[in-house]
Write a protein that holds these residues in place. Structure first.
Motif, mmCIF file in Angstrom:
data_model
loop_
_atom_site.group_PDB
_atom_site.id
_atom_site.type_symbol
_atom_site.label_atom_id
_atom_site.label_comp_id
_atom_site.label_asym_id
_atom_site.label_seq_id
_atom_site.Cartn_x
_atom_site.Cartn_y
_atom_site.Cartn_z
ATOM 1 N N THR A 157 0.848 -1.194 0.000
ATOM 2 C CA THR A 157 0.000 0.000 0.000
ATOM 3 C C THR A 157 0.882 1.241 0.000
ATOM 4 O O THR A 157 2.030 1.213 0.444
ATOM 5 C CB THR A 157 -0.946 0.052 1.216
ATOM 6 N N SER A 177 -2.631 1.306 -5.194
ATOM 7 C CA SER A 177 -2.157 0.917 -3.868
ATOM 8 C C SER A 177 -2.787 1.737 -2.749
ATOM 9 O O SER A 177 -2.247 1.827 -1.644
ATOM 10 C CB SER A 177 -0.633 1.005 -3.811
ATOM 11 N N PRO A 179 -5.141 1.881 0.185
ATOM 12 C CA PRO A 179 -5.701 0.814 1.025
ATOM 13 C C PRO A 179 -7.217 0.765 1.030
ATOM 14 O O PRO A 179 -7.796 -0.277 1.379
ATOM 15 C CB PRO A 179 -5.145 1.112 2.419
ATOM 16 N N VAL A 182 -8.560 -2.111 -0.763
ATOM 17 C CA VAL A 182 -8.518 -3.392 -0.054
ATOM 18 C C VAL A 182 -9.705 -3.525 0.900
ATOM 19 O O VAL A 182 -10.090 -4.638 1.275
ATOM 20 C CB VAL A 182 -7.186 -3.545 0.698
ATOM 21 N N LEU A 196 -1.861 -4.975 5.318
ATOM 22 C CA LEU A 196 -1.566 -3.768 4.538
ATOM 23 C C LEU A 196 -0.106 -3.431 4.791
ATOM 24 O O LEU A 196 0.273 -3.077 5.912
ATOM 25 C CB LEU A 196 -2.464 -2.606 4.968
ATOM 26 N N SER A 200 1.248 3.889 4.786
ATOM 27 C CA SER A 200 0.606 3.972 3.464
ATOM 28 C C SER A 200 0.562 5.384 2.900
ATOM 29 O O SER A 200 -0.485 5.851 2.450
ATOM 30 C CB SER A 200 -0.823 3.409 3.565
ATOM 31 N N ALA A 207 -5.562 3.662 5.745
ATOM 32 C CA ALA A 207 -5.110 2.357 6.218
ATOM 33 C C ALA A 207 -5.516 2.130 7.666
ATOM 34 O O ALA A 207 -5.973 1.029 8.029
ATOM 35 C CB ALA A 207 -3.591 2.255 6.077
ATOM 36 N N VAL A 217 -7.878 -7.368 9.163
ATOM 37 C CA VAL A 217 -6.908 -6.529 8.458
ATOM 38 C C VAL A 217 -5.837 -6.039 9.431
ATOM 39 O O VAL A 217 -6.148 -5.490 10.487
ATOM 40 C CB VAL A 217 -7.596 -5.334 7.776
ATOM 41 N N ILE A 219 -1.597 -4.271 9.734
ATOM 42 C CA ILE A 219 -0.666 -3.333 9.108
ATOM 43 C C ILE A 219 0.750 -3.773 9.424
ATOM 44 O O ILE A 219 1.067 -4.054 10.583
ATOM 45 C CB ILE A 219 -0.887 -1.894 9.623
#
Length: 290
Positions: A157, A177, A179, A182, A196, A200, A207, A217, A219
């Protein structure tokens, strides 16, 4: 892999060179990345050398390449090769694969084979380099299989150094890219475990919003020295997302030695540090606590 003996799990490292000397991307794109990260002269380690490096530090590392042949015309390092070479070092290396989403259902069949016969634990996507939006239905057969297998989907991302300052950015579109693209994947595949990758920029808040809102999800913190992390990322890592933030370096471009030295200087709770360095990744990758 003995998790108790590990000091950390790095969820983001690259296999940049194959057994036959093939590089993961074209020389032009890799050169742009080296310029961006001021990393000229760094060696492209073999997987055996990567294993030795992490073993010396009592760390484990997730290893992957990027299959972007459809968009770039450059053949990827074979996933089977990376998985086999990682299997020679099961104490420190965790193989991920990368499959070009443009392969459609053929890619989904490849994913199943890689998990069931090669021990692959996850899949790396780089939407900007692979030339697809994460919410494009072309990738959905692949996501469906990854979800069914209980594997992890890791998405690059934010901005990328690959193609930076090359004419037209080397054809790489940054918007793929974001986020937020996503977020749709997390809705349509609610049991898919997602990472992710990277702070980002310029979509850090997006994000954080997705990771806070969607159950599976996470990071990772790779690609940046921690001294440059946006303050809101540090704040969320220290509070609401303390169980969903993961150590990642981006080795070999950024070494874990450099990353960890700067990480020590962040204002984080002492109870949070071990979660970021190992516990969160152990739970995500192995579904157990270290």
């Amino acid at each position: 892999m003995n998790l108790d003996e590990l000091t950390a799990i790095d969820v983001h490292t690259h296999a940049e060179v194959g057994r036959d000397g093939r590089t993961s991307l074209s020389p032009a794109l890799l050169g742009a990345s080296a310029d961006y990260f001021k990393a000229h002269g760094h060696r492209q380690p073999t997987i055996d050398e990567t294993a030795a490096y992490y073993r010396e530090r009592r760390m484990a590392a997730v290893v992957f390449t990027v299959d972007a042949e459809h968009a770039t015309g450059h053949p990827a390092i074979p996933n089977e090769e990376i998985a086999e070479d990682c299997a020679a070092h099961p104490d420190v290396l965790i193989p991920f694969a990368s499959i070009d989403p443009h392969k459609g259902r053929a890619g989904a069949r490849e994913a199943r084979r890689l998990v069931e016969h090669y021990g692959v634990r996850g899949f790396k996507f780089h939407p900007s380099i692979q030339g697809f939006a994460p919410d494009d239905p072309i990738a959905y057969p692949l996501y469906e299989t990854i979800q069914e297998l209980g594997s992890v989907a890791l998405f690059h991302t934010g901005q990328t150094g690959i193609g930076a300052r090359v004419r037209g950015g080397g054809g790489i579109r940054l918007r793929y890219s974001n986020p937020m693209l996503v977020d749709d994947v997390a809705v349509d595949f609610p049991d898919l475990r997602i990472i992710l990758a990277h702070p980002s920029f310029p979509w850090q808040d997006e994000a954080l919003a997705v990771a806070t809102h969607k159950e599976h999800v996470h990071i990772d913190l790779s690609g940046w020295s921690p001294k440059y992390f946006p303050p809101q990322l540090v704040r969320y890592a220290n509070s609401l997302l303390q169980d969903k933030v993961l150590f990642g370096s981006d080795y070999p471009v950024i070494t874990p030695d450099r990353w960890l030295a700067d990480f020590e200087k962040l204002d984080l709770k002492e109870t949070v540090r071990p979660k970021i360095l190992k516990a969160n990744a152990a739970r995500l990758l192995f579904r157990e606590n270290p």
